[in-house]
Design an enzyme around this catalytic site. Structure first.
Site, mmCIF file in Angstrom:
data_model
loop_
_atom_site.group_PDB
_atom_site.id
_atom_site.type_symbol
_atom_site.label_atom_id
_atom_site.label_comp_id
_atom_site.label_asym_id
_atom_site.label_seq_id
_atom_site.Cartn_x
_atom_site.Cartn_y
_atom_site.Cartn_z
ATOM 1 N N ASP A 136 31.952 35.256 36.119
ATOM 2 C CA ASP A 136 33.183 35.320 35.326
ATOM 3 C C ASP A 136 32.859 35.389 33.829
ATOM 4 O O ASP A 136 31.839 34.862 33.380
ATOM 5 C CB ASP A 136 34.032 34.070 35.628
ATOM 6 C CG ASP A 136 35.477 34.247 35.175
ATOM 7 O OD1 ASP A 136 35.876 35.388 34.868
ATOM 8 O OD2 ASP A 136 36.202 33.240 35.112
ATOM 9 N N ASN B 3 41.662 41.226 42.572
ATOM 10 C CA ASN B 3 41.268 42.096 41.459
ATOM 11 C C ASN B 3 41.886 43.497 41.541
ATOM 12 O O ASN B 3 41.928 44.226 40.541
ATOM 13 C CB ASN B 3 39.738 42.221 41.360
ATOM 14 C CG ASN B 3 39.068 40.983 40.790
ATOM 15 O OD1 ASN B 3 37.919 40.690 41.114
ATOM 16 N ND2 ASN B 3 39.766 40.246 39.944
#
Ligand code: FPP
Length: 250
Positions: free
Chosen positions: A21, A69
Site C-alpha cells: 500500500d 480495486n
C-alpha cells in the site's frame, strides 16, 4: 545496507504475505501522478521477490489487485493491468532462472484476456520450479474466496461425495486458493494503514502482523529485513503459555 546474515536462518518465516500500500500517496507527495507510484511499486516487487528468494523464503504472497480495486478510475485500472502484463512478460526468464514458481490467487477470469493469457502462460512455464512460490493476489478478496470454497464444499455434499460431519478446518483450507501452502507466518502492510482489507483472513489467523508507515515504492531489501528481524524477536504462542513454548524449544 543491512546484511541478510544478521537474520537467524533457523527462524525465517516460511510464508510472507504483503499488502503493498502507498503507491498513490508516494507519487502524490512527489507531485507525480498516481500511476507513476504503481510503476515505482513494480521495482519494489522485483527487489522483494529477489531478496525473498535469496533469503530462502518458501512462499511470498503479494496483494497486487483486490476485488474492490475494479472500482478505481478506468485509466488507473488499465495502467495496473498493463504494468502487470509487462512485469510478467519481462520477469518470466528471471523467475525460471531463480527457480520461482508463479501462482495466482483470485478471479483470473475477471482479468482482461491479454493479461490472463500471459499470466496463465507464466504460471505454466514456471510450474515445475521448486525454489519459492510467488503468489500474486489478483482480483482477490477473501470473502469471495471463502464463498467459492463454501460453494464447492456444498456441491460435494449434495453430490454425496462428502459428509457434512466430515467437514473440518482442513476441508476449508483445502478449498481456498492457498490449498497445500503453509499459512503466512508474517503479514506485512506498508503505507501506514492498520487494517487487513479482505486479505487472506482465514490464513492469517496466527500470522505475526507488521505495519509500517513506509510507502510501498520505498519498501526494499533493508525494509524487508527489518520486518523479518521484528518477526524473529516475537514469541509465537498459538494459544499456549510462554513457559510451554520455552519448554518446547529446549
Ligand atoms: C496500493 O497502493 C497498491 C495497489 C492497489 C496496487 C499494487 C500494485 C503494484 C505494486 C504494481 C503492480 C504489481 C505487480 C505484481 C507487477 P494505493 O494506490 O492504494 O496507494 P494509496 O493508498 O497511497 O493511494
Amino acid at each position: 545496507m543491512t546484511k541478510p546474515t544478521e537474520l537467524d536462518p533457523q527462524s525465517l518465516p516460511r510464508h510472507i504475505a504483503i499488502i503493498m500500500d502507498g503507491n498513490g500517496r508516494w507519487a502524490q507527495k512527489l507531485g507525480l501522478i498516481r500511476t507513476l507510484g504503481h510503476k515505482a511499486g513494480v521495482d519494489s516487487v522485483r527487489e522483494i521477490v529477489r531478496v525473498s528468494r535469496k533469503l530462502g523464503i518458501q512462499v511470498l504472497t503479494l496483494y497486487a489487485f483486490s476485488t474492490e480495486n475494479w472500482k478505481r478510475p478506468k485509466d488507473e485500472v488499465s495502467t495496473l493491468m498493463n504494468l502487470l502484463k509487462t512485469y510478467l512478460e519481462k520477469e518470466v526468464q528471471d523467475l525460471c532462472a531463480n527457480n520461482i514458481s508463479l501462482r495466482c490467487l483470485g478471479q483470473i477470469d475477471k482479468l482482461p484476456p491479454d493479461v490472463r493469457d500471459v499470466l496463465l502462460r507464466v504460471i505454466d512455464d514456471t510450474s515445475k520450479n521448486t525454489g519459492m512460490v510467488l503468489n500474486l493476489a489478483l482480483s482477490y478478496g477473501f470473502r469471495s474466496e471463502l464463498t467459492k470454497g463454501v460453494q464447492e464444499i456444498t456441491r460435494q455434499c449434495l453430490e454425496g461425495n462428502l459428509s457434512v460431519d466430515d467437514i473440518n478446518e482442513e476441508t476449508i483450507s483445502n478449498h481456498l486458493y492457498t490449498a497445500g501452502l503453509p499459512d503466512p507466518d508474517l503479514l506485512i502492510r506498508t503505507g501506514g494503514e492498520s487494517r487487513l482489507s479482505n486479505f487472506l483472513l482465514w490464513q492469517v489467523s496466527y500470522s505475526e502482523l507488521y505495519f509500517t508507515e513506509i510507502y510501498w515504492p520505498k519498501f526494499r531489501e533493508k525494509e524487508l529485513i527489518d520486518a523479518i528481524k521484528q518477526y524473529q524477536v516475537r514469541q509465537r504462542r498459538f494459544g499456549k503459555t510462554g513457559e510451554q513454548i520455552k519448554k518446547q524449544e529446549t
